[in-house]
Motif scaffolding. Structure first.
Motif, PDB file in Angstrom:
ATOM      1  N   ILE A  93      36.516  31.356  43.644  1.00 35.19           N
ATOM      2  CA  ILE A  93      37.349  31.961  44.691  1.00 35.19           C
ATOM      3  C   ILE A  93      37.400  33.465  44.489  1.00 35.19           C
ATOM      4  N   VAL A  94      37.601  33.871  43.248  1.00 32.15           N
ATOM      5  CA  VAL A  94      37.640  35.297  42.916  1.00 32.15           C
ATOM      6  C   VAL A  94      36.326  35.961  43.332  1.00 32.15           C
ATOM      7  N   GLU A  95      35.218  35.317  42.988  1.00 26.85           N
ATOM      8  CA  GLU A  95      33.901  35.846  43.328  1.00 26.85           C
ATOM      9  C   GLU A  95      33.709  35.913  44.844  1.00 26.85           C
ATOM     10  N   GLN A  96      34.060  34.849  45.540  1.00 26.59           N
ATOM     11  CA  GLN A  96      33.911  34.794  46.995  1.00 26.59           C
ATOM     12  C   GLN A  96      34.750  35.871  47.677  1.00 26.59           C
ATOM     13  N   ALA A  97      35.953  36.106  47.160  1.00 22.85           N
ATOM     14  CA  ALA A  97      36.856  37.094  47.752  1.00 22.85           C
ATOM     15  C   ALA A  97      36.500  38.523  47.353  1.00 22.85           C
ATOM     16  N   GLY A  98      35.721  38.664  46.282  1.00 24.82           N
ATOM     17  CA  GLY A  98      35.359  40.003  45.821  1.00 24.82           C
ATOM     18  C   GLY A  98      36.530  40.752  45.214  1.00 24.82           C
ATOM     19  N   VAL A  99      37.375  40.023  44.510  1.00 27.61           N
ATOM     20  CA  VAL A  99      38.537  40.628  43.856  1.00 27.61           C
ATOM     21  C   VAL A  99      38.528  40.251  42.374  1.00 27.61           C
TER      22      VAL A  99
END
Length: 186
Positions: free
Chosen positions: A35-41
């Protein structure tokens, strides 16, 4: 409670979009790092917004209920709004299978989700009453039956592809529509 800064609200929506996309592909047990990777955060951003996986799922379900409310408002003048809302529900089940499965399998008495279930029932109630008054659906249907109908539509999750799930949910919806019709006098 002070309102969230627009930046925080934007980040929250970005994380929820990412979680929805990740859960769609990998299921609700997917690593949160995806999720972190997908959101770029960064990971800290995720945990500032959500304490854990259940908080993410709760927020996704709350957002689903908010979107349902928007559909209810958009369709409020239509006699067939109840049937269109069932179609909307069916589409959401196919579009977000992991979240839908989580929603369906959560205990009906789980205190985290019971208020959301009640919101869904209340959202459907006016359109149900209108459809009943117009003779579009049977009189004995109750708003709480939405959970049962959702479970029936959730059988579409057994399809292995999006196309198969769409076919199954449309078939289930067709069967449900037939069962919802008022009985014709003999």
């Amino acid at each position: 409670m002070s309102p969230k800064r627009p930046d925080a609200a934007t980040r929250r929506a970005q994380l929820l979009d990412a979680a929805d996309a990740v859960f769609r592909v990998h299921g609700v047990g997917a690593p949160l790092d995806l999720i972190v990777e997908q959101a770029g955060v960064g990971r800290a951003t995720l945990y500032r917004q959500f304490a854990d996986r259940h908080a993410i799922l709760q927020a996704l379900m709350e957002r689903s209920v908010e979107r349902l409310q928007q559909q209810v408002e958009r369709l409020s003048a239509r006699d067939d709004a109840f049937l269109l809302l069932l179609q909307y529900l069916a589409d959401r089940i196919v579009d977000s299978p992991a979240l839908s499965d989580y929603w369906r399998t959560a205990s009906a008495r789980d205190p985290r989700f019971l208020p959301l279930r009640r919101q869904v029932w209340r959202a459907f109630a006016p359109s149900l009453a209108r459809a009943q008054a117009c003779g579009l659906v049977r009189d004995d249907l109750q708003p709480g039956d939405i959970s049962l109908l959702s479970g029936m539509l959730g059988a579409a999750l057994r399809g292995e592809t999006d196309a198969e799930r769409r076919r199954l949910v449309q078939r289930a919806l067709d069967i449900i529509h037939r069962g919802l019709r008022p009985a014709t006098p003999a």
